[in-house]
Design a protein around this motif. Sequence first.
Motif, short mmCIF file in Angstrom:
data_model
loop_
_atom_site.label_atom_id
_atom_site.label_comp_id
_atom_site.label_asym_id
_atom_site.label_seq_id
_atom_site.Cartn_x
_atom_site.Cartn_y
_atom_site.Cartn_z
N PRO A 25 0.80 -1.32 0.00
CA PRO A 25 -0.07 0.10 -0.06
C PRO A 25 0.90 1.33 0.03
O PRO A 25 2.04 1.17 0.42
N ILE A 26 0.30 2.27 -0.09
CA ILE A 26 0.65 3.59 -0.32
C ILE A 26 1.56 3.74 1.21
O ILE A 26 0.81 3.81 2.43
N GLY A 27 2.90 4.13 1.15
CA GLY A 27 3.62 4.44 2.70
C GLY A 27 3.78 6.05 2.67
O GLY A 27 3.45 6.66 1.76
N VAL A 28 4.05 6.28 3.84
CA VAL A 28 4.11 7.65 4.40
C VAL A 28 5.68 7.83 4.41
O VAL A 28 6.22 7.28 5.22
N ALA A 29 6.34 8.69 3.69
CA ALA A 29 7.68 8.97 3.71
C ALA A 29 7.92 9.69 4.96
O ALA A 29 7.41 10.63 5.20
N PRO A 30 8.99 9.28 5.70
CA PRO A 30 9.45 10.26 6.79
C PRO A 30 10.06 11.49 6.58
O PRO A 30 10.50 12.04 5.24
N LEU A 31 9.97 12.33 7.55
CA LEU A 31 10.46 13.74 7.27
C LEU A 31 12.07 13.72 7.07
O LEU A 31 12.79 13.04 7.69
N PRO A 32 12.36 14.27 5.95
CA PRO A 32 13.83 14.40 5.52
C PRO A 32 14.53 15.60 6.30
O PRO A 32 13.76 16.34 7.24
N SER A 33 15.73 15.57 6.28
CA SER A 33 16.55 16.36 7.11
C SER A 33 16.59 17.84 6.55
O SER A 33 16.65 18.73 7.42
N SER A 71 -0.84 31.10 -12.28
CA SER A 71 0.19 30.86 -11.28
C SER A 71 -0.49 30.21 -10.23
O SER A 71 -1.44 30.13 -9.90
N SER A 72 0.45 29.71 -9.25
CA SER A 72 -0.10 28.94 -8.34
C SER A 72 0.63 29.17 -7.06
O SER A 72 2.03 29.06 -7.27
N ALA A 73 -0.07 29.20 -5.98
CA ALA A 73 0.96 29.38 -4.88
C ALA A 73 1.89 28.11 -4.25
O ALA A 73 1.34 27.06 -4.66
N VAL A 74 2.66 28.54 -3.41
CA VAL A 74 3.67 27.35 -3.00
C VAL A 74 3.36 27.39 -1.17
O VAL A 74 3.58 28.62 -0.66
N HIS A 75 3.57 26.55 -0.68
CA HIS A 75 3.34 26.28 0.78
C HIS A 75 4.51 25.35 1.43
O HIS A 75 4.96 24.65 0.80
N ALA A 76 4.56 25.74 2.76
CA ALA A 76 5.60 24.84 3.45
C ALA A 76 5.07 23.57 3.72
O ALA A 76 4.02 23.24 4.16
N PRO A 77 5.82 22.48 3.25
CA PRO A 77 5.35 21.24 3.44
C PRO A 77 5.49 20.67 4.81
O PRO A 77 4.62 19.68 5.22
N THR A 78 6.36 21.08 5.83
CA THR A 78 6.20 20.80 7.33
C THR A 78 6.59 22.02 7.98
O THR A 78 6.89 22.94 7.33
N GLY A 107 10.52 18.40 13.31
CA GLY A 107 10.06 17.23 13.69
C GLY A 107 8.43 17.30 14.20
O GLY A 107 8.03 16.18 14.39
N ARG A 108 8.12 18.46 14.50
CA ARG A 108 6.53 18.45 14.95
C ARG A 108 5.62 18.17 13.84
O ARG A 108 4.42 17.82 14.39
N ASP A 109 5.83 18.42 12.55
CA ASP A 109 4.90 18.62 11.49
C ASP A 109 3.35 19.47 12.01
O ASP A 109 2.45 18.84 11.95
N GLU A 110 3.67 20.39 12.50
CA GLU A 110 2.74 21.27 13.06
C GLU A 110 2.09 22.06 12.10
O GLU A 110 2.45 22.95 11.34
N TRP A 111 0.52 21.83 11.68
CA TRP A 111 -0.11 22.42 10.81
C TRP A 111 -0.58 23.95 11.18
O TRP A 111 -0.74 24.24 12.34
N ILE A 112 -0.69 24.88 10.00
CA ILE A 112 -1.70 25.92 10.26
C ILE A 112 -3.04 25.65 10.79
O ILE A 112 -3.51 24.57 10.71
N ALA A 113 -3.71 26.72 11.07
CA ALA A 113 -5.23 26.51 11.25
C ALA A 113 -5.94 26.36 10.01
O ALA A 113 -5.86 27.30 8.96
N ARG A 114 -6.52 25.29 9.64
CA ARG A 114 -7.04 24.85 8.46
C ARG A 114 -8.77 25.30 8.46
O ARG A 114 -9.13 24.94 9.26
N THR A 115 -9.10 25.97 7.40
CA THR A 115 -10.44 26.17 7.37
C THR A 115 -11.27 25.51 6.17
O THR A 115 -11.10 25.95 4.98
#
Length: 571
Positions: A25-33, A71-78, A107-115
Amino acid sequence: MMLQLFKFKGGVKPQTNKTQSVAAPIGVAPLPSRLFVPLHQSIGGTPRPLVQTGERVLKGQLIGAADGWISSAVHAPTSGTVRAIAEHVAAHPSGLTTLSVEIEPDGRDEWIARTPIDHGAMAPEAVRERLREAGVVGLGGAVFPTHGKLTASKTVPMEELVINGAECEPYITCDDLLMRERAEEVIRGVGVFRDLLQPKRVLIGIEDNKPEAVAALQAAVARLGEDFAVVAVPTLYPAGGAKQLIRVLTGKEVPSTKRSTDLGVQCFNVATAYTAWRAVAHGEPVVSRIVTLTGNVERPRNWEALLGTPLSEFVALGAPKPDTDGYLMGGPMMGFAMPGMDAPLVKATNCIIASSPTLFPPKAPEMPCIRCGECAKVCPHELQPFELYWFSRAKNFGKTQEYHIFDCIECGCCSFVCPSRIPLVQYFRFAKSEIWAREKEKNAADQAKARFEWKTERDEREKAEKAEKLAKAAAAQAAKKAAEAAAAAAAGADASAAPAADAPVDAEAAKKAAIAAALERARAQREAAAPKNTEQLTPAQQREIAAVDALRRQAGIEPAADPAPAEEPKP
């Protein structure tokens, strides 16, 4: 639902090599350095950086704002800290660099407030703007900003919405696993597109070598009560091309000079629909994508990896074999060699193939074209690749355009069947790049010419305006002097000859009077300066002059002025 299918011209059937990467199945890749997020990841403009070095960012935070409608926006992946905003090697065959944001994950992978939003209760323009801000682009490879395709033609009613799940390129299975495991979210995303475009029917095309994906989507359609048609199409490369799939499902041929919307059709990839639903229903921008890792590795699999992950850290998940000699981004037909291990995964990265001499043996030397015509038989756009090859090689780029080189989608079918092992697509790419470069130079020259002509015209206009201004000033000065002279002449003229106070002033008469007054003054000056020769007259001479004056008086002639009396001689 039974649907009549059609055929497209050309096509080939290479080995699919898909079974290796669908066993897990689809795996979730770990956070890179480190993450290296390019600001330019779609067709259109380059987003403007919105963060600074040293700034802490959250997952999903906007780090690059779209700089135009296409054009399209770009966001922080983590979440993490921005370490640099600098040029970094791009995932492109040229190996050139592009402006990127380097992020060190915390290492926290903390999200923004999602709406989340209710797209059904919003105006279509607002929904399209949300997709633009979320960075949703075509994930089938074209990376065209999705919101730009979600406006129907004003003149042609929307007949069909086509969803592309064909995934015809060998080795690539990311869409197959997505449809199997996340079918319901794919269908809900298709529903968003349906609500915005209002087509008469929705057709989802999947190659018939993916029966599990077909069954999963059909089950999801039934659960959600939608009337979408999930259709298995024959496996034939490049059936996953937008124009080819539209032809197979609708029978419509999209000319090179028109867009599919001019025929009442629009096409999207299944992964694009999935990310659109995540943006609408969960408020999540595009910060990751599913990537197939396959080829010469011990553990081929599909991974959901963060955008910006360096190639070196991603391929380590598959344990490359010792004889691996390079990596391809995309499939073996249309993919390209990655320029280096530091190049990051981007929105266009659907597959990474580890290559080896055994898997992809070195091609035999290129031989002369024998004009067999096999390339023309398999071209899905009915071009003549052998003619394009000759003109590209001769650098006769005008003739390549006459033979419609820009209709070539670089699918590689011609190179695949060429008995002379000519890398035809490489020649076509070379010709296109040269034409683009020359067109760019021509545009630059035209702009420079236009600027020069505008500057010359401006200088001439300013000179003319200056000359006109000086002429007006001179005329005003002359008129002022003439008026002063006329006033002086009028003041010195006889009162009886003057016009009545209430009579209008004759400009011509005033001018003549001024001239006469000037002549009179000149005559008087000459007489005053002329010598008289009467200062040293003798008494006898004075008596003679007096006698002459007496005679003049007798004749009625005014005598001359009396000369000054001569000084009496001293005794």
